[in-house]
Each structure stands twice: as structure tokens, then as C-alpha cells.
Design a protein around this motif. Sequence first.
Motif, short mmCIF file in Angstrom:
data_model
loop_
_atom_site.label_atom_id
_atom_site.label_comp_id
_atom_site.label_asym_id
_atom_site.label_seq_id
_atom_site.Cartn_x
_atom_site.Cartn_y
_atom_site.Cartn_z
N ALA A 20 0.76 -1.55 0.49
CA ALA A 20 0.04 0.16 0.31
C ALA A 20 0.79 1.28 -0.10
N GLU A 21 1.99 1.03 -0.73
CA GLU A 21 2.93 1.99 -0.83
C GLU A 21 3.06 2.86 0.29
N ALA A 22 3.56 1.92 1.28
CA ALA A 22 4.29 1.97 3.01
C ALA A 22 5.50 1.93 2.99
N ARG B 136 -2.00 10.88 3.81
CA ARG B 136 -2.31 10.05 3.53
C ARG B 136 -1.20 8.87 4.59
N ALA C 70 0.15 5.33 5.02
CA ALA C 70 0.26 3.83 5.17
C ALA C 70 1.35 3.19 5.83
N GLY D 98 2.92 -0.60 6.44
CA GLY D 98 2.88 -2.19 5.61
C GLY D 98 3.48 -3.26 5.74
N GLY E 135 -0.27 -4.25 3.24
CA GLY E 135 -0.01 -2.88 3.68
C GLY E 135 -1.47 -2.53 3.85
N ALA F 248 -3.88 1.74 4.12
CA ALA F 248 -3.91 3.20 3.84
C ALA F 248 -5.23 3.62 3.94
N HIS F 249 -4.73 5.09 4.34
CA HIS F 249 -5.81 6.03 4.34
C HIS F 249 -5.36 6.96 3.58
N ASP F 250 -6.73 7.54 2.89
CA ASP F 250 -6.03 8.75 1.59
C ASP F 250 -7.26 10.07 2.11
N GLN G 41 -7.56 1.81 1.59
CA GLN G 41 -6.66 0.95 0.47
C GLN G 41 -6.03 -0.60 1.27
N SER H 283 -4.90 -4.65 -4.55
CA SER H 283 -5.17 -3.18 -3.86
C SER H 283 -6.82 -3.52 -4.04
#
Length: 471
Positions: A39-41, A360, A362, A364, A378, A380-382, A403, A423
Motif C-alpha cells: 500500500a505504498e508504505a 495519506r 500507510a 505495511g 499493507g 492505507a487511508h487517503d 486501501q 489492491s
Amino acid sequence: MKQKHLTLLVAVALAAASTSALASGYRFGSQSVSAQGSAEANGAEAADASTIFANPAGLSRLDGKQIMGGVTVLAPHSSFQDAGSTRFTRTPTGGPASQDDYAPSAVAAPSLYYSQKIDSQWTAGLGVFVPYGTKLNYDSNWTGRYSLTDIKLEAVNFNPSVAFKLNEQHAFGFGIDIEFMKARLGQGVDIPGTIAAAQATGTGAVLARQIAALGGNPAALATAGDAHAAVKGKDWGYGFNIGYMFSPDQNTRFGIAYRSPIQHELKGGATWDFSGVSRDPVVNAVLQGAARRANSAAQVDIRTPETLSLNAFRQFNDKWAGMADVTWTRNSRMDNIDIVFVGTAEGNEVIRQQWKNTVRVALGANYKLNDQVTLRGGIAHDEAPVRSAELRHAALPDADRLQLSFGANWKLTPASSLDLAYSYLDFKDAPGNYTNNCNPTATTCTGNGETVRGTWKTHMQLLGLAYNYKF
């Protein structure tokens, strides 16, 4: 009534979309399949050449030459339910009250990264990725057609980068962003509402006499339909990104990364189609002339928002690793937007955007299943940049989203591997009540004056596949 100002609204907003990974706004999805799995963490992990996007300082951790090519497929599902959209005359716009197929079934975007270690201190690389994009096709007669009927954005960013390793604890990175963007959009032009307003004020008789004098049939005014406007534009923009990575020990890393604003000067042309307003070409020509709509060039200067990311990575043992990322985006640069038509006397269109800054977050983890397979996950909250229902436009029916991601790296050989990622993004319901404050009867500004009321609901899935090779 000059609709070309309004049609450029979306092109402006598109250019101002954040370029950070999975940022809210007109983001595409994922710029790295390996990052998507967490999740882009993983901004501080620096496990492959895609660190060019997340933090260029991470290049200092890569050996030899590495190449990574991938593709991410985004499959959205969106719906809209009307709640009383109106023309500027405050009468219903008519048309289908619901939309459920305006988003494409799937959209794909590639990414390519290359890194090369120069010596013990310097590493260089190049990233090519899709920072943002969108594609929506509403029905041509839907209730919000005077705001938007269709939009397509395609963007690509070329990001040459270099990293310098000061010592085992400190590394720095720098990159140049060369960004190309092109956009197309269309929307309805409210001819029926304009005719009704003219008849209410008595000026409709002038139109009827003009049509009759030219050999047309004034009765066709009673059944006149919408016209349609379309605009295309493209531009190159330039910026930079920098990064720093601190490693207190071999298992722990902290990173900070910044992407600068990018200045865009969008240039394009607007075209108008009145051929479908009625079956009488004389009526169509008179209405187009009265609306003062002619093909022309247009321009708008915008500055995209910058992003700042803080991230951390920790290898707990030979099996488990954890990571986190917090990214702040300065969307508040997108206040009201003035769109100017060079060489004309037409009034500007003032778009009430007024985006807010967003954050944002994230988290993971990686789990090494065996020597060949590493699993990733992962969450995430955006936040969305849209402040309220009154500022939510049909081109960006955005909302806060959650996500959940899963991924894996599978080593095929000592030099090659595959990355897989999936995702799921769940968006909050997005109510809209957007009104264009300028209507067709105004002489100092431009706008359709419509109000789009309703609720958008969205969820989407992302599937990524990438191939890595070291040599």
C-alpha cells in the motif's frame, strides 16, 4: 453563453493533480508494483529501482545494474444517483437519473525503472511512469451533462535521478521531473435553457425573426436540443524531487522525500458542435451566432501542488519487516481558477475549486516465506482534496478512501524476479451539490449556471505485475 471556459476547468484541475503515489485527486493508481503490495508504505525500503519514485536517495542501496518493468491495471466500479440536478433556470435538466457505466471496465499503465551503480558513492537511474490519469464517459443526456459528458487524461513523467552515499548512515538523492500531459473533455451546452430564458425576457422574438429572415423555421426553437463542446490540450512541465535516507544500523532506515510543484501552461483549442440542436441548419447557425461560440485557442497557467513524505523501514528478523509512510500534499494551491482566452473579449471563467491539503498514512509488512518468495501486505487511508459537496465537480467525484493491498516477490533466478500486487480501494459516498455561479445571460463572465445534485459511489481494484532483472 460561452462554454469553452467551463470545458477547460477539468484540464486545469487535471494538471494540478498530485503526482504522489496513490495520492487523492486525479492520481492513476500505482507507480510501482512492489510498492503497491505494501500500500505504498515502503518508501524507505529501497529494494529495487522503483525507489526512484518514492525516494531517490534509496538508489544508493542498489548494486550493479537493475531494470524493472511493470504494468498496473485499474478496474473501477462507480455509480451516480441524481438528487435533483437543475438548469440555471432552476428547472430539471432531465435525462437518466442514474449512471453506472461511465467509468471504464479497466485501464492499464506501464512503468519502467533503471538504476546503475557508478562507484562506491554514486548511483544513477531513470524512472518512467504514469503519475495520474482519468477516463470518464457519462451518457450524453445524463442529468449532469452541462457540467461534463466525457473526460480523458493521459500523463507520463520522465524522472532521471542520482544518489550520493556519504557513508553507511547518510545518503542523498536528486531527480528532475519532465512531465507531459494531454487531456480531452466534452460537455453539453444548454441551448434549451438559453432559449427559455430568452423567451421569458422577450428576446426570443428577435431570434425567431432572424431565423425567418434567413429562410429558417422559427418553430424549431420549441424542440431545440443541446449543443456539444469539446476541448483538447497538452503541455510539458518541469520540476524536481529530492530525498534523504538515514540508516542508524543495517536493519533500520528513515527517509524523507519531496516533490516540487510543476508549472504548466496549458494550451489547446475548443470546438463546438451545433449540428444536432435541430434539423434546421439555419436555426443551428443562428443559435450558435447568438451564443457567440466559435472555435478558438485558450490558455491557463497553473502550478501543481508539492508533496512531502516521511517513511520508515525496520527489518525485525530474517522473516519479518515493517514499514510506514506519511505523505502530505499541498492541494490548497488549487483555489479559484481564472481561465483566460487570449485575443478575445470574452469574460473569464472563475472555477470554485478551493482544494484542501491532504494526508495519506500507510502501514505495511514483508514476510519471507522461503528463499524464493516474499509476501507483502499493507493498509492505507487517503484523504480527498474536495472540501464539500458544494465543491465536488463531476470530473472529480472524489472522497476519502481506504486501501488494502497484498503482494509477493517471486525469485525466478538469482538475477530475476516477478512482483505481483493486488489492491482494493473503498471510497466513502461522495454527495455533490455543485453550482456554476455564472449563467448564460451574464455578460462579464462565462458559465452554464447548472447545479449537479446527486451521490457518487466508487470502489476499485488494482492488479500489478512487474519483472526485475539484475546484471
